[in-house]
Enzyme design. Structure first.
Site, mmCIF file in Angstrom:
data_model
loop_
_atom_site.group_PDB
_atom_site.id
_atom_site.type_symbol
_atom_site.label_atom_id
_atom_site.label_comp_id
_atom_site.label_asym_id
_atom_site.label_seq_id
_atom_site.Cartn_x
_atom_site.Cartn_y
_atom_site.Cartn_z
ATOM 1 N N CYS A 96 0.844 -1.204 0.000
ATOM 2 C CA CYS A 96 0.000 0.000 0.000
ATOM 3 C C CYS A 96 0.878 1.252 0.000
ATOM 4 O O CYS A 96 1.744 1.421 0.861
ATOM 5 C CB CYS A 96 -0.915 0.012 1.224
ATOM 6 N N ASN A 207 -0.692 -10.742 -9.394
ATOM 7 C CA ASN A 207 -1.845 -9.836 -9.244
ATOM 8 C C ASN A 207 -1.620 -8.566 -10.070
ATOM 9 O O ASN A 207 -0.495 -8.146 -10.274
ATOM 10 C CB ASN A 207 -2.006 -9.476 -7.751
ATOM 11 N N GLY A 209 -4.378 -6.140 -12.826
ATOM 12 C CA GLY A 209 -4.919 -5.996 -14.178
ATOM 13 C C GLY A 209 -5.498 -7.256 -14.797
ATOM 14 O O GLY A 209 -5.798 -7.265 -15.993
ATOM 15 N N GLY A 229 -8.718 -8.428 -8.253
ATOM 16 C CA GLY A 229 -9.374 -7.455 -7.391
ATOM 17 C C GLY A 229 -10.568 -6.819 -8.063
ATOM 18 O O GLY A 229 -11.694 -7.304 -7.996
ATOM 19 N N ARG A 230 -10.291 -5.726 -8.788
ATOM 20 C CA ARG A 230 -11.380 -4.904 -9.308
ATOM 21 C C ARG A 230 -12.317 -5.650 -10.251
ATOM 22 O O ARG A 230 -13.535 -5.486 -10.185
ATOM 23 C CB ARG A 230 -10.787 -3.670 -10.009
HETATM 24 C C1 LIG Z 1 -10.564 0.121 -3.582
HETATM 25 C C2 LIG Z 1 -9.292 -0.669 -3.440
HETATM 26 C C3 LIG Z 1 -8.787 -0.913 -2.178
HETATM 27 C C4 LIG Z 1 -7.611 -1.665 -2.010
HETATM 28 N N1 LIG Z 1 -7.196 -1.997 -0.752
HETATM 29 C C5 LIG Z 1 -6.131 -2.835 -0.596
HETATM 30 C C6 LIG Z 1 -5.786 -3.351 0.675
HETATM 31 O O1 LIG Z 1 -6.440 -3.099 1.689
HETATM 32 N N2 LIG Z 1 -4.696 -4.180 0.744
HETATM 33 C C7 LIG Z 1 -3.956 -4.516 -0.372
HETATM 34 O O2 LIG Z 1 -2.997 -5.279 -0.263
HETATM 35 N N3 LIG Z 1 -4.292 -4.052 -1.576
HETATM 36 C C8 LIG Z 1 -5.366 -3.255 -1.722
HETATM 37 N N4 LIG Z 1 -5.754 -2.864 -2.966
HETATM 38 C C9 LIG Z 1 -4.982 -3.335 -4.135
HETATM 39 C C10 LIG Z 1 -5.557 -4.657 -4.632
HETATM 40 O O3 LIG Z 1 -5.426 -5.668 -3.658
HETATM 41 C C11 LIG Z 1 -4.835 -5.110 -5.914
HETATM 42 O O4 LIG Z 1 -3.476 -5.290 -5.620
HETATM 43 C C12 LIG Z 1 -4.953 -4.083 -7.033
HETATM 44 O O5 LIG Z 1 -6.280 -3.582 -7.143
HETATM 45 C C13 LIG Z 1 -4.534 -4.697 -8.376
HETATM 46 O O6 LIG Z 1 -5.337 -5.807 -8.695
HETATM 47 P P1 LIG Z 1 -6.561 -5.702 -9.750
HETATM 48 O O7 LIG Z 1 -6.016 -5.049 -10.968
HETATM 49 O O8 LIG Z 1 -7.003 -7.119 -9.976
HETATM 50 O O9 LIG Z 1 -7.619 -4.849 -9.100
HETATM 51 C C14 LIG Z 1 -6.910 -2.134 -3.148
HETATM 52 C C15 LIG Z 1 -7.442 -1.880 -4.424
HETATM 53 C C16 LIG Z 1 -8.623 -1.172 -4.570
HETATM 54 C C17 LIG Z 1 -9.196 -0.953 -5.955
#
Ligand SMILES: Cc1cc2nc3c(=O)[nH]c(=O)nc-3n(C[C@H](O)[C@H](O)[C@H](O)COP(=O)(O)O)c2cc1C
Length: 323
Positions: A96, A207, A209, A229-230
Protein backbone atom coordinates in the site's frame (compact mmCIF):
# COMPACT_ATOMS: atom_id res chain seq x y z
CA UNK A 1 4.97 -25.62 -10.57
CA UNK A 2 3.38 -26.48 -7.20
CA UNK A 3 0.35 -28.61 -8.03
CA UNK A 4 -3.08 -27.38 -6.96
CA UNK A 5 -1.92 -24.48 -4.88
CA UNK A 6 -4.52 -23.37 -2.31
CA UNK A 7 -3.93 -19.89 -3.70
CA UNK A 8 -4.61 -20.83 -7.30
CA UNK A 9 -7.42 -18.30 -7.46
CA UNK A 10 -7.57 -15.47 -4.91
CA UNK A 11 -9.66 -12.36 -4.44
CA UNK A 12 -7.58 -9.29 -3.65
CA UNK A 13 -7.87 -7.46 -0.35
CA UNK A 14 -9.58 -4.13 -1.05
CA UNK A 15 -10.40 -1.48 1.55
CA UNK A 16 -14.08 -0.50 1.57
CA UNK A 17 -14.81 -3.30 -0.88
CA UNK A 18 -13.96 -6.78 0.38
CA UNK A 19 -15.65 -6.52 3.75
CA UNK A 20 -17.36 -9.53 5.33
CA UNK A 21 -20.56 -8.91 3.37
CA UNK A 22 -18.84 -8.79 0.00
CA UNK A 23 -16.90 -11.92 0.87
CA UNK A 24 -20.14 -13.70 1.78
CA UNK A 25 -21.60 -12.71 -1.60
CA UNK A 26 -18.52 -13.96 -3.46
CA UNK A 27 -18.60 -17.22 -1.53
CA UNK A 28 -22.16 -17.82 -2.79
CA UNK A 29 -20.67 -17.88 -6.30
CA UNK A 30 -17.42 -19.80 -5.72
CA UNK A 31 -16.77 -22.27 -2.91
CA UNK A 32 -13.05 -22.39 -3.68
CA UNK A 33 -11.64 -18.90 -4.26
CA UNK A 34 -9.30 -17.79 -1.48
CA UNK A 35 -10.66 -14.63 0.14
CA UNK A 36 -8.84 -11.87 1.98
CA UNK A 37 -10.07 -9.17 4.34
CA UNK A 38 -9.41 -5.52 3.75
CA UNK A 39 -6.11 -4.37 5.26
CA UNK A 40 -6.42 -3.96 9.02
CA UNK A 41 -3.83 -1.65 10.58
CA UNK A 42 -2.21 -3.22 13.64
CA UNK A 43 -2.56 0.11 15.49
CA UNK A 44 -6.34 -0.01 15.21
CA UNK A 45 -6.35 -3.41 16.90
CA UNK A 46 -3.62 -2.90 19.50
CA UNK A 47 -4.40 0.69 20.53
CA UNK A 48 -7.88 1.29 19.08
CA UNK A 49 -9.21 -2.12 20.21
CA UNK A 50 -11.39 -2.13 17.07
CA UNK A 51 -11.82 -5.90 17.09
CA UNK A 52 -15.13 -5.74 15.21
CA UNK A 53 -12.96 -5.42 12.07
CA UNK A 54 -11.96 -9.03 12.58
CA UNK A 55 -15.50 -10.36 12.43
CA UNK A 56 -16.21 -12.76 9.58
CA UNK A 57 -18.81 -15.37 8.57
CA UNK A 58 -17.94 -19.02 9.03
CA UNK A 59 -19.04 -19.60 5.41
CA UNK A 60 -16.11 -17.48 4.20
CA UNK A 61 -13.40 -20.12 4.67
CA UNK A 62 -10.82 -20.23 3.24
CA UNK A 63 -10.20 -16.64 4.27
CA UNK A 64 -7.01 -14.79 5.15
CA UNK A 65 -6.72 -11.61 7.17
CA UNK A 66 -4.43 -8.89 5.92
CA UNK A 67 -2.47 -6.87 8.45
CA UNK A 68 -0.75 -3.56 7.85
CA UNK A 69 2.04 -2.71 10.26
CA UNK A 70 5.77 -2.84 10.87
CA UNK A 71 6.13 -2.86 14.64
CA UNK A 72 7.14 -6.40 15.52
CA UNK A 73 5.44 -6.50 18.92
CA UNK A 74 2.18 -5.20 17.46
CA UNK A 75 2.31 -7.64 14.54
CA UNK A 76 2.93 -10.50 16.96
CA UNK A 77 0.04 -9.49 19.20
CA UNK A 78 -2.31 -9.05 16.22
CA UNK A 79 -1.25 -12.35 14.65
CA UNK A 80 -2.19 -14.21 17.82
CA UNK A 81 -5.56 -12.46 17.89
CA UNK A 82 -6.22 -13.26 14.21
CA UNK A 83 -5.47 -16.91 14.78
CA UNK A 84 -7.84 -16.97 17.75
CA UNK A 85 -10.57 -15.52 15.53
CA UNK A 86 -10.19 -18.51 13.22
CA UNK A 87 -8.60 -17.08 10.09
CA UNK A 88 -6.87 -19.52 7.75
CA UNK A 89 -3.89 -17.29 7.04
CA UNK A 90 -2.31 -13.96 7.91
CA UNK A 91 -1.03 -11.78 5.11
CA UNK A 92 1.34 -8.84 5.60
CA UNK A 93 0.70 -5.79 3.42
CA UNK A 94 3.89 -4.54 1.79
CA UNK A 95 2.16 -2.90 -1.15
CA UNK A 96 0.00 0.00 0.00
CA UNK A 97 1.54 3.34 -1.09
CA UNK A 98 -0.90 5.76 0.61
CA UNK A 99 0.52 8.75 2.52
CA UNK A 100 -1.22 7.69 5.71
CA UNK A 101 0.32 4.24 5.52
CA UNK A 102 3.76 5.67 4.70
CA UNK A 103 3.50 7.92 7.78
CA UNK A 104 2.89 4.77 9.79
CA UNK A 105 6.03 3.29 8.17
CA UNK A 106 4.32 0.26 6.71
CA UNK A 107 2.91 -0.87 3.38
CA UNK A 108 4.92 -0.39 0.18
CA UNK A 109 7.75 1.60 1.80
CA UNK A 110 8.79 -1.65 3.52
CA UNK A 111 10.01 -2.89 0.13
CA UNK A 112 13.14 -0.88 1.02
CA UNK A 113 13.62 -2.82 4.27
CA UNK A 114 13.65 -6.51 3.37
CA UNK A 115 15.55 -7.51 6.50
CA UNK A 116 12.99 -5.88 8.74
CA UNK A 117 10.15 -7.47 6.75
CA UNK A 118 11.82 -10.86 7.21
CA UNK A 119 12.10 -10.23 10.94
CA UNK A 120 8.43 -9.26 11.17
CA UNK A 121 7.37 -12.38 9.28
CA UNK A 122 9.65 -14.64 11.30
CA UNK A 123 8.23 -13.36 14.57
CA UNK A 124 4.66 -13.62 13.33
CA UNK A 125 5.19 -17.21 12.25
CA UNK A 126 6.73 -18.04 15.61
CA UNK A 127 3.52 -17.27 17.47
CA UNK A 128 0.90 -18.85 15.20
CA UNK A 129 0.28 -22.23 13.60
CA UNK A 130 -1.55 -20.86 10.56
CA UNK A 131 0.45 -19.84 7.45
CA UNK A 132 1.77 -16.30 7.11
CA UNK A 133 2.10 -14.79 3.63
CA UNK A 134 3.13 -11.47 2.08
CA UNK A 135 1.61 -9.24 -0.59
CA UNK A 136 4.08 -6.82 -2.13
CA UNK A 137 4.94 -4.81 -5.23
CA UNK A 138 7.79 -5.28 -7.72
CA UNK A 139 9.68 -2.40 -6.18
CA UNK A 140 9.23 1.23 -5.20
CA UNK A 141 10.10 4.54 -6.89
CA UNK A 142 13.31 4.17 -8.89
CA UNK A 143 14.03 0.72 -7.54
CA UNK A 144 12.49 -1.00 -10.50
CA UNK A 145 14.99 -3.59 -11.67
CA UNK A 146 14.33 -7.31 -11.55
CA UNK A 147 17.44 -7.62 -9.34
CA UNK A 148 15.80 -5.43 -6.69
CA UNK A 149 12.77 -7.74 -6.57
CA UNK A 150 14.95 -10.84 -6.61
CA UNK A 151 17.01 -9.51 -3.70
CA UNK A 152 13.84 -8.61 -1.75
CA UNK A 153 12.33 -12.06 -2.16
CA UNK A 154 15.64 -13.76 -1.47
CA UNK A 155 15.99 -11.99 1.91
CA UNK A 156 12.32 -12.14 2.91
CA UNK A 157 11.99 -15.84 2.08
CA UNK A 158 14.69 -16.56 4.67
CA UNK A 159 11.96 -15.91 7.24
CA UNK A 160 10.37 -19.18 6.15
CA UNK A 161 7.41 -17.51 4.41
CA UNK A 162 6.69 -19.36 1.18
CA UNK A 163 3.64 -17.57 -0.31
CA UNK A 164 4.40 -14.34 -2.15
CA UNK A 165 1.53 -12.42 -3.73
CA UNK A 166 3.01 -9.92 -6.15
CA UNK A 167 1.13 -6.91 -7.49
CA UNK A 168 3.08 -6.72 -10.73
CA UNK A 169 3.76 -2.96 -10.64
CA UNK A 170 6.15 -0.63 -8.85
CA UNK A 171 4.70 1.52 -6.10
CA UNK A 172 5.38 5.23 -6.43
CA UNK A 173 5.64 6.69 -2.96
CA UNK A 174 5.56 10.39 -3.86
CA UNK A 175 3.33 12.05 -6.40
CA UNK A 176 0.79 9.33 -7.17
CA UNK A 177 -2.42 8.63 -5.27
CA UNK A 178 -3.23 5.02 -4.28
CA UNK A 179 -5.70 4.92 -7.17
CA UNK A 180 -3.09 6.14 -9.68
CA UNK A 181 -0.68 3.63 -8.17
CA UNK A 182 -3.05 0.88 -9.27
CA UNK A 183 -3.14 2.08 -12.87
CA UNK A 184 -0.16 4.18 -13.92
CA UNK A 185 3.00 2.17 -13.11
CA UNK A 186 3.29 -0.38 -15.91
CA UNK A 187 2.47 -4.04 -15.30
CA UNK A 188 5.51 -6.27 -15.64
CA UNK A 189 4.19 -9.81 -15.54
CA UNK A 190 7.50 -11.12 -16.87
CA UNK A 191 9.19 -10.19 -13.55
CA UNK A 192 6.73 -12.38 -11.66
CA UNK A 193 7.15 -15.28 -14.09
CA UNK A 194 10.92 -15.02 -13.71
CA UNK A 195 10.59 -15.01 -9.96
CA UNK A 196 8.82 -18.36 -10.13
CA UNK A 197 11.65 -19.72 -12.27
CA UNK A 198 14.31 -18.41 -9.88
CA UNK A 199 12.47 -19.53 -6.72
CA UNK A 200 10.63 -22.69 -7.80
CA UNK A 201 10.04 -23.79 -4.18
CA UNK A 202 8.05 -20.61 -3.41
CA UNK A 203 4.35 -20.26 -4.10
CA UNK A 204 4.09 -17.25 -6.39
CA UNK A 205 0.72 -15.56 -6.91
CA UNK A 206 0.40 -12.89 -9.60
CA UNK A 207 -1.84 -9.84 -9.24
CA UNK A 208 -2.69 -6.70 -11.20
CA UNK A 209 -4.92 -6.00 -14.18
CA UNK A 210 -6.23 -9.55 -14.63
CA UNK A 211 -9.67 -9.26 -16.20
CA UNK A 212 -11.14 -12.74 -16.62
CA UNK A 213 -10.75 -16.51 -16.35
CA UNK A 214 -9.02 -16.89 -19.72
CA UNK A 215 -6.28 -14.47 -18.70
CA UNK A 216 -6.03 -16.27 -15.36
CA UNK A 217 -5.50 -19.56 -17.13
CA UNK A 218 -2.69 -18.08 -19.19
CA UNK A 219 -0.92 -16.77 -16.07
CA UNK A 220 -1.28 -20.14 -14.37
CA UNK A 221 1.04 -21.66 -16.96
CA UNK A 222 3.85 -19.61 -15.37
CA UNK A 223 2.91 -19.10 -11.71
CA UNK A 224 1.07 -20.93 -8.92
CA UNK A 225 -1.85 -18.61 -8.44
CA UNK A 226 -3.71 -15.54 -9.63
CA UNK A 227 -5.31 -12.80 -7.57
CA UNK A 228 -8.09 -10.65 -8.97
CA UNK A 229 -9.37 -7.45 -7.39
CA UNK A 230 -11.38 -4.90 -9.31
CA UNK A 231 -12.63 -7.14 -12.11
CA UNK A 232 -14.23 -9.54 -9.61
CA UNK A 233 -15.76 -6.72 -7.57
CA UNK A 234 -17.23 -5.06 -10.65
CA UNK A 235 -18.61 -8.37 -11.92
CA UNK A 236 -18.82 -10.97 -9.15
CA UNK A 237 -20.55 -13.45 -11.43
CA UNK A 238 -17.32 -13.78 -13.41
CA UNK A 239 -16.42 -16.25 -10.66
CA UNK A 240 -19.21 -18.63 -11.69
CA UNK A 241 -16.95 -21.20 -13.37
CA UNK A 242 -13.83 -20.82 -11.23
CA UNK A 243 -14.47 -24.02 -9.24
CA UNK A 244 -14.81 -26.21 -12.31
CA UNK A 245 -12.06 -24.58 -14.38
CA UNK A 246 -9.42 -24.36 -11.68
CA UNK A 247 -10.35 -26.75 -8.89
CA UNK A 248 -11.97 -29.70 -10.60
CA UNK A 249 -15.20 -29.10 -8.69
CA UNK A 250 -18.70 -28.36 -9.86
CA UNK A 251 -19.36 -24.83 -11.16
CA UNK A 252 -21.76 -22.63 -9.29
CA UNK A 253 -25.19 -23.95 -10.23
CA UNK A 254 -27.12 -21.02 -8.80
CA UNK A 255 -28.56 -18.43 -11.14
CA UNK A 256 -27.99 -14.75 -10.43
CA UNK A 257 -31.55 -14.57 -9.09
CA UNK A 258 -30.83 -17.43 -6.67
CA UNK A 259 -27.59 -15.82 -5.53
CA UNK A 260 -29.49 -12.57 -5.00
CA UNK A 261 -32.16 -14.27 -2.89
CA UNK A 262 -29.59 -16.07 -0.76
CA UNK A 263 -27.81 -12.77 -0.25
CA UNK A 264 -31.11 -11.14 0.77
CA UNK A 265 -31.57 -13.87 3.39
CA UNK A 266 -28.09 -13.01 4.64
CA UNK A 267 -28.87 -9.27 4.64
CA UNK A 268 -32.04 -9.86 6.66
CA UNK A 269 -30.07 -11.85 9.25
CA UNK A 270 -27.33 -9.26 9.46
CA UNK A 271 -29.79 -6.37 9.77
CA UNK A 272 -31.01 -8.09 12.92
CA UNK A 273 -27.41 -8.20 14.11
CA UNK A 274 -27.18 -4.44 13.63
CA UNK A 275 -25.25 -4.33 10.36
CA UNK A 276 -25.77 -1.41 8.01
CA UNK A 277 -28.06 -1.94 5.01
CA UNK A 278 -26.13 0.43 2.71
CA UNK A 279 -22.83 -1.34 3.37
CA UNK A 280 -24.39 -4.66 2.42
CA UNK A 281 -26.38 -3.45 -0.58
CA UNK A 282 -23.54 -1.66 -2.35
CA UNK A 283 -21.85 -4.97 -3.15
CA UNK A 284 -24.79 -5.86 -5.39
CA UNK A 285 -24.06 -3.13 -7.94
CA UNK A 286 -21.94 -5.47 -10.02
CA UNK A 287 -24.28 -8.45 -9.98
CA UNK A 288 -26.25 -7.21 -12.98
CA UNK A 289 -23.10 -6.52 -15.01
CA UNK A 290 -23.70 -7.38 -18.66
CA UNK A 291 -27.47 -7.78 -18.18
CA UNK A 292 -30.04 -5.95 -20.25
CA UNK A 293 -31.39 -4.03 -17.27
CA UNK A 294 -28.07 -3.52 -15.49
CA UNK A 295 -28.48 0.24 -15.15
CA UNK A 296 -32.05 0.02 -13.83
CA UNK A 297 -30.90 -2.64 -11.37
CA UNK A 298 -28.17 -0.35 -10.07
CA UNK A 299 -30.61 2.55 -9.74
CA UNK A 300 -32.95 0.26 -7.78
CA UNK A 301 -30.11 -0.73 -5.45
CA UNK A 302 -29.49 2.97 -4.84
CA UNK A 303 -33.18 3.42 -4.09
CA UNK A 304 -33.00 0.68 -1.46
CA UNK A 305 -30.03 2.42 0.11
CA UNK A 306 -31.83 5.77 0.08
CA UNK A 307 -35.12 4.36 1.38
CA UNK A 308 -33.34 2.22 4.01
CA UNK A 309 -35.95 -0.33 3.08
CA UNK A 310 -35.24 -3.61 1.33
CA UNK A 311 -38.42 -5.71 1.66
CA UNK A 312 -40.62 -3.84 -0.79
CA UNK A 313 -37.90 -3.79 -3.50
CA UNK A 314 -36.79 -7.41 -3.36
CA UNK A 315 -39.11 -8.68 -6.10
CA UNK A 316 -38.29 -5.79 -8.46
CA UNK A 317 -34.59 -6.37 -8.03
CA UNK A 318 -34.95 -10.06 -8.74
CA UNK A 319 -36.98 -9.40 -11.89
CA UNK A 320 -34.37 -7.01 -13.22
CA UNK A 321 -31.73 -9.74 -13.34
CA UNK A 322 -31.58 -11.76 -16.51
CA UNK A 323 -31.63 -15.23 -14.99
C1 LIG B 1 -10.56 0.12 -3.58
C2 LIG B 1 -9.29 -0.67 -3.44
C3 LIG B 1 -8.79 -0.91 -2.18
C4 LIG B 1 -7.61 -1.66 -2.01
N1 LIG B 1 -7.20 -2.00 -0.75
C5 LIG B 1 -6.13 -2.83 -0.60
C6 LIG B 1 -5.79 -3.35 0.67
O1 LIG B 1 -6.44 -3.10 1.69
N2 LIG B 1 -4.70 -4.18 0.74
C7 LIG B 1 -3.96 -4.52 -0.37
O2 LIG B 1 -3.00 -5.28 -0.26
N3 LIG B 1 -4.29 -4.05 -1.58
C8 LIG B 1 -5.37 -3.25 -1.72
N4 LIG B 1 -5.75 -2.86 -2.97
C9 LIG B 1 -4.98 -3.34 -4.14
C10 LIG B 1 -5.56 -4.66 -4.63
O3 LIG B 1 -5.43 -5.67 -3.66
C11 LIG B 1 -4.84 -5.11 -5.91
O4 LIG B 1 -3.48 -5.29 -5.62
C12 LIG B 1 -4.95 -4.08 -7.03
O5 LIG B 1 -6.28 -3.58 -7.14
C13 LIG B 1 -4.53 -4.70 -8.38
O6 LIG B 1 -5.34 -5.81 -8.69
P1 LIG B 1 -6.56 -5.70 -9.75
O7 LIG B 1 -6.02 -5.05 -10.97
O8 LIG B 1 -7.00 -7.12 -9.98
O9 LIG B 1 -7.62 -4.85 -9.10
C14 LIG B 1 -6.91 -2.13 -3.15
C15 LIG B 1 -7.44 -1.88 -4.42
C16 LIG B 1 -8.62 -1.17 -4.57
C17 LIG B 1 -9.20 -0.95 -5.96
Amino acid sequence: MTKKSSHMFCIAPMMQYTDMHDRYLLRLISKKVFLYTEMIATGSLVYGKCFDQLEFNKEEHPVGVQLGGSNINDLVECSKKCEQYGYDEINLNVGCPSDRVQKGKFGACLMLEPKHVAECLLNMQNVVDIPVSIKCRLGVDNYESYEFLHNFVSIVSQSGVTTFIIHARNGILKGLSPRQNRNIPPLKYDYVYKLKKDFPHLEIVINGGIKNLDESETHLKSVDGVMIGRAAYENPFMLKDVDSRFFNKESCTESKKQVLNKYFEYVDRQLENGHDLARMMKHLFGLSRGDKHAKTFRIKVLEVIKDKQLQKHKKDLEELLVY
